[in-house]
Each structure stands twice: as structure tokens, then as C-alpha cells.
Design an enzyme around this catalytic site. Sequence first.
Site, PDB file in Angstrom:
ATOM      1  N   GLU A  45       0.838  -1.199   0.000  1.00  0.00           N
ATOM      2  CA  GLU A  45       0.000   0.000   0.000  1.00  0.00           C
ATOM      3  C   GLU A  45       0.875   1.252   0.000  1.00  0.00           C
ATOM      4  OE1 GLU A  45      -3.865   1.576   2.610  1.00  0.00           O
ATOM      5  OE2 GLU A  45      -2.578  -0.041   3.379  1.00  0.00           O
ATOM      6  N   LYS A 114      -9.223   3.223  -2.475  1.00  0.00           N
ATOM      7  CA  LYS A 114      -9.553   2.402  -1.306  1.00  0.00           C
ATOM      8  C   LYS A 114     -10.977   2.721  -0.845  1.00  0.00           C
ATOM      9  CE  LYS A 114      -7.371   0.961   3.065  1.00  0.00           C
ATOM     10  NZ  LYS A 114      -6.215   1.194   3.958  1.00  0.00           N
ATOM     11  N   CYS A 175      -5.872  -3.575   2.047  1.00  0.00           N
ATOM     12  CA  CYS A 175      -5.606  -3.616   3.494  1.00  0.00           C
ATOM     13  C   CYS A 175      -6.870  -3.685   4.340  1.00  0.00           C
ATOM     14  CB  CYS A 175      -4.736  -2.411   3.890  1.00  0.00           C
ATOM     15  SG  CYS A 175      -3.919  -2.598   5.494  1.00  0.00           S
ATOM     16  N   PRO A 358      22.335   3.130  28.719  1.00  0.00           N
ATOM     17  CA  PRO A 358      22.630   3.024  30.150  1.00  0.00           C
ATOM     18  C   PRO A 358      22.235   1.630  30.626  1.00  0.00           C
ATOM     19  CG  PRO A 358      21.323   4.986  29.661  1.00  0.00           C
ATOM     20  CD  PRO A 358      21.262   4.110  28.455  1.00  0.00           C
ATOM     21  N   SER A 360      21.827  -0.887  33.396  1.00  0.00           N
ATOM     22  CA  SER A 360      21.718  -0.795  34.853  1.00  0.00           C
ATOM     23  C   SER A 360      21.983  -2.106  35.572  1.00  0.00           C
ATOM     24  CB  SER A 360      20.314  -0.308  35.222  1.00  0.00           C
ATOM     25  OG  SER A 360      19.361  -1.304  34.923  1.00  0.00           O
ATOM     26  N   GLY A 361      21.865  -3.211  34.875  1.00  0.00           N
ATOM     27  CA  GLY A 361      21.934  -4.499  35.548  1.00  0.00           C
ATOM     28  C   GLY A 361      20.569  -5.070  35.840  1.00  0.00           C
ATOM     29  N   ILE A 363      16.452  -6.018  34.399  1.00  0.00           N
ATOM     30  CA  ILE A 363      15.975  -6.809  33.272  1.00  0.00           C
ATOM     31  C   ILE A 363      15.554  -5.949  32.086  1.00  0.00           C
ATOM     32  CG2 ILE A 363      13.531  -6.959  33.916  1.00  0.00           C
ATOM     33  CD1 ILE A 363      13.824 -10.017  33.194  1.00  0.00           C
ATOM     34  N   ASP A 364      15.104  -4.720  32.321  1.00  0.00           N
ATOM     35  CA  ASP A 364      14.651  -3.887  31.203  1.00  0.00           C
ATOM     36  C   ASP A 364      15.817  -3.459  30.314  1.00  0.00           C
ATOM     37  OD1 ASP A 364      11.968  -4.010  31.917  1.00  0.00           O
ATOM     38  OD2 ASP A 364      12.138  -2.316  33.283  1.00  0.00           O
ATOM     39  N   SER A 365      16.857  -2.888  30.912  1.00  0.00           N
ATOM     40  CA  SER A 365      18.012  -2.495  30.101  1.00  0.00           C
ATOM     41  C   SER A 365      18.719  -3.728  29.553  1.00  0.00           C
ATOM     42  CB  SER A 365      18.980  -1.626  30.915  1.00  0.00           C
ATOM     43  OG  SER A 365      19.513  -2.336  32.012  1.00  0.00           O
TER      44      SER A 365
END
Length: 712
Positions: A45, A114, A175, A358, A360-361, A363-365
Site C-alpha cells: 500500500e 480504497k 488492506c 545506560p 543498569s543491571g 531486566i529492562d536495560s
Amino acid sequence: MGQYVTLATCNLNQWALDFEGNKERIIESIIEAKKQGAKLRVGPELEICGYGCLDHFAENDLYQHSWEAYGDILQDKRTHGILLDVGIPIIHKCIKYNCRIISYDGRILLIRPKLSLANDGNYREMRYFTPWNRPKYYEHFQLPYHIRKITGQFKVVIGDCVIETLDTKLGCETCEELFTPQSPHIAMALDGVEIFTNSSGSHHELRKLDTRLGLIMEATKKCGGVYLYANQRGCDGDRLYYDGCAIIVANGEILAQASQFSLKDVEVISATIDLDDVRSYRNQKSSGMQAVDKEHPYHIIQCDMELSPGEDVYNPNVVPTKPQNVRYHSPEEEIAFGPACWLWDYLRRSKCGGYFLPLSGGIDSCATAVIVYSMCRLVVDSDDEQPLKDLRMLTKDPNFTPEKPQDVAKKLFSTCFMGTENSSRETRSRAKELSEKIGSYHIDLNMDNLVTAVVSLFKVATGKKPIFKIFGGSQTENLALQNIQARLRMVLSYLFAQLIPWTRGLSVPGLLVLGSANVDECLRGYLTKYDCSSADVNPIGGISKTDLKRFIAWAEKKFELPILHEFLTATPTAELEPITKDYVQSDEIDMGMTYDELSRFGKLRKVDKCGPLAMFVKLYHEWSQPPYNLTAEQVAEKVKRFWFFYAINRHKMTTMTPAYHAEQYSPDDNRFDLRPFLINPRFPHASKKIDEMVDTINQRQREIDESNKSVD
């Protein structure tokens, strides 16, 4: 016997407003389709200009440039000899339409607007275009001057029509039309159309693909026919990642399926189908035969060509494509590949020197770092030449040929642990070991002097020195001391991202800063405004904590990174308060709710469209039962607490880092979740109604208990 046709569709990694690049990728896909023997090629598209142009669609220049690019395609002899279905925006009678152009040998056969526009969630098509909400209606469109010179045509048909070749009929569905209750392919099938094309711009969300593919397969399972679905793939210049997965289906069975995640800019798939199979399949559908006479016919555009050349109609050497099983990625694989491909597109198109995170140690980073590592793996494993060209362009090294993902990470990825006296040895060690395993350029620093200097400055200016709550300070002091650490990390991130290439003697631009706040923390507002979650892009901003943990467990084994187990089992903590013998800061305790509860709140708020009262009703029915066994008061308290913190932190969403969209309950204020950021956090009317309902529930329970006692 048989009447065989070879048809092609594609994934294209188009870029908003990249008219030259988009045109070259379209031409490349046409050439590849012809190499595969196809007589019809379908593209995504709005592929001429890119789907995600947003308010650029208001500019008339865009439509002029689209025609210019399309004119180049028309007059390129390499694009002749094949029926083309190309996506383009068009102005007709001063109205803007999202269109498809069907052409053959440099002549336009049909402009098909469309019919139904996507206008929810991430989509705002009604803001830019008008739907052609007149099924089977057509009129004439006057071509631009330079197109008339190319084609020799003055006017062409624009409208909801079908194409008839010498051997079959084909029609277009775009679509969103596939998702509507009365999809056009049904009426087209009843009017004898055997081949349906769908030009799409469908984005990735976790666990969404099965819905899309299910509808595509169902389209021909009920009506019979061949369905060719084309899709955009890649980062078109915004938060969305279009996840490809072009597909060819015949009579409800998959014949060809392109990849969902890939670094290839152009991917073409084809299949050879026996049209007699379509006709035989339809002959078995007596209900369909009965419905034919009830339909008004489509206007037919004649095309003097055959999709199945006469000499090949009964050629025993032409082999039809066999059906195959549908392929799906697990949610963990989707997290590994979707954001990684998005990051690669963002990096190569911004032409920056790499990414800075950054680390951090936590789980997110950690998840963010592993996604970047996945990006490096995709670059190394790619069998396409474009990623290597892009890599050499980014590194300014024309001879760079990586042997392993760590080679790419060393060049493009920098991480930094910004510790304070509140950081633990465990988080510092985890960050360092992870960086070593994935190959990032890592810096380990302490920023206590910087924090102390800012606090001392405040003391000099005001005569007051804030102290942490654990040492006798107030909640206000405690929060301010946490926030200054988080905000200083953001300042340091941009300083290091800008200067790290210089310190390493690399002749590349500065690095892009990565954020790492997950969707649940954004929803709850459990982050500091303008802290290290403020960044250039955030690959996990649309992913829940629960899914991130599953992804890390998967990556531990799949990527052979045993260190990830330590991240997975560690207690989530911001490490912004002092650690003592009796106290370690915990994210879930600080938030007053678990991450699983946050995910549920988020889905009810956004996906199910619940306000506080409706949310309470639904959750009471869920959480009053095992294994939760919560009282009405407990459920009410949780619901009120969520809405309070959601409301008082809503302002943070106005400045959130652009994040990869992966979850339907994303609170992203900029496009997906448009809500006010100043509202009464107590929701007094809804709270009163919840309290009344709690009293009613309790009164009813007392009556049941009394009744049971009297029976005993």
C-alpha cells in the site's frame, strides 16, 4: 489438463518520502517477479511515497512527486511484459484518495481507490484521505500532463472495477477492506473474479499475525480463488514496524509465504496455480452458485494479455506450487526480531554512529541490550548484500567484514553502568558480564560526586539538605533524591553518546541514546520524567514486563547467554534508595501493584475500553474467584490505586521517548493513545459508584450467609 498462471507478491522496505529509493525497490521487485516467471506483480500500500508520510499527505508536492516516480516506472522497459499493481496516493476532483494503479506495458488500465479507510489505533487515514465509499461506481480521471506523454492516454477509469484478461478476472482489495464485515472479495467472487490482490501497510504487534493470516485464508476458503497479499516491511520513519509476511493463498491453502522479519529491502515470492482448480473448487459450492444472480456486476476493464500463455496451458513441464503449512513466530521470537529490525532501519537511515545504552543491571536495560545484540546477529547472518553495505557505511570502514555478532556490537554499541552508592555489586557485575558476552564497548563509572555536587548546590541555595526516608526524611525529600540520580543519568547518557566515538578515535557521528522503560512502567508512570528513560528511541516501550521476562528466558538458551539467568531471577529494583541490612528497594512494592496486575489494567483500559467502574466490575468477577479470592474492597482499592497513579502520571506520556509499538495497551500519548494529561485522579463519580457496588456486593453476601445459618 490445466490452465497454469504464475503470480508474484512482495515485501518492500519502503521509507516515507524516499521517492527515489522507493522507486528503485519497486523496479527491483518487478524485475525479480519476472525472473520467477510471474505475469502479475502486487506491491504494498502507498509504496510509491511510503505508507507512513502522516501529515505530509496534506502537501500537494507529495502527489506530484508520486506521479513523477510512477512515470519513471511506467516508461522503464524492464517493467513491461507483466501486469502491475502499484500503491499510490492520488488527487481526483480536489479530493485525496489512497489508490492502486493497475498497468500493463506502460499503459494504465485502472485507478482503484480504497473503499474503507483504517482509522483506529495507530491509523489516521481519514485525516488524509477520503474513502471511495461507492462500491462498483466508476468515473474517469484526467491524467497529469507528463503521464499523458508517457502513456499516450488522456483519461483512464477510476473506481471500483475489475480487470479481465484473456483468461481470467482479477480484482483489488486494499488492506483495511479485508477486515471489514462486507469485504469486497465476496462480491467480486460472486461476479467471477478468480484472482484477488491486497496491497497492505500492516504493522507488527505481538500475537497479531494469526488474525491477519486467518482472514486471508478464510477469504478464499469460502469463495474459492487466489489471494495475493503484499505488505510493507521495516521502519517507515515512525514507531511502527511493518512486518511483511507477504502471502499467496489458493482455495484456503497457503502456497507461498514470505518472511515476517528480515533485513532484506526487497523480497519477492511467487506461486504457480492451476485456474481450473479454482473453478472446480467453486463448482462444489452450490450456495455460491445460487448467490451469483443476486449481485450487480462490476464494470470490467479489458486487458489484452494472458496470465497463462497459450503454449503453456497444457505444458506438462509447468508444475503447480504445492500447499504448505503457515509459519508463525513465537512471541519471544517476535520480540527478538521485530524491534531488532526496527533498530537497524532507524540506525542506517539516520546514519548515526551506533547506539548508547545506560545498562543498569536490571531486566529492562538487559532486554534492550539483548535486542541490540539480536540486531547484530541479523546483520551477520544476512545473506543479502545490503546490510553489509549499510554496515560499512555506518562504520566508515569499506573493508569491514564481521565474523560474529560481537564484531558488529564492538563497532556500533556502547553501554555504561552509571553506579552510585545505592547500586549493588550484583547489578554492576551483571552489567559488565553481559556487555562482555555481547561485545559492547562498556564503561563502568560512579556518579556519586555528581549527585553530591547537585545536592550541595541545593543546600547552599536554600539552606536545606534533603535526606532519604530510611534515614528520617520525608516522602518529598526521598522522591527528589531518587529523581536527581535518574535525571543525571540522562544528562550523562547524552554526553557520553556524543563523545564516545571521539574518545575511541572513530570518525563517525554521535550515538543514538536508547531508552528502556517497558509498557507497564509507562502505563503506571513508574519512571522519572526526563530520566534515563528519556532517549532517542526505545525498543521495549511497547512490551510488557511479563513478555520481556519470557524473552530473556528464551534468549538465554537461543543466544547462549547464561548470564541472562541472573537478570531473570533478580528482584526488579530501581536502586535509587540506600540498601541496608533490612531494606532493598523493590519496584512492585514501590508501585503498589504487580507487573501482572498492570498488564491486566492496561488491557482493560485500552483494549476493552473500560473506565474505572467497568474495570472494577470485570476484575471483581475475575479476582473474587480462585486463585485470587480477593474481597470486593480489595479489588476496589486496586482499581482506584491504578487509576490514581495513571492519572497523576499521564503528563509523563507527553514527553515519552518514541517507542517500538508492540502492544495494544500502549499508553503512548503522541499517536496511539490520545487522552488528556490533566484529569481528576480521584475519579470521584466513578469511585462513588464503585463504593455503592461494593456495599451491594457485601449486603448480598451477608444475606447469603444469614440464609445459610438459618438452614443449618
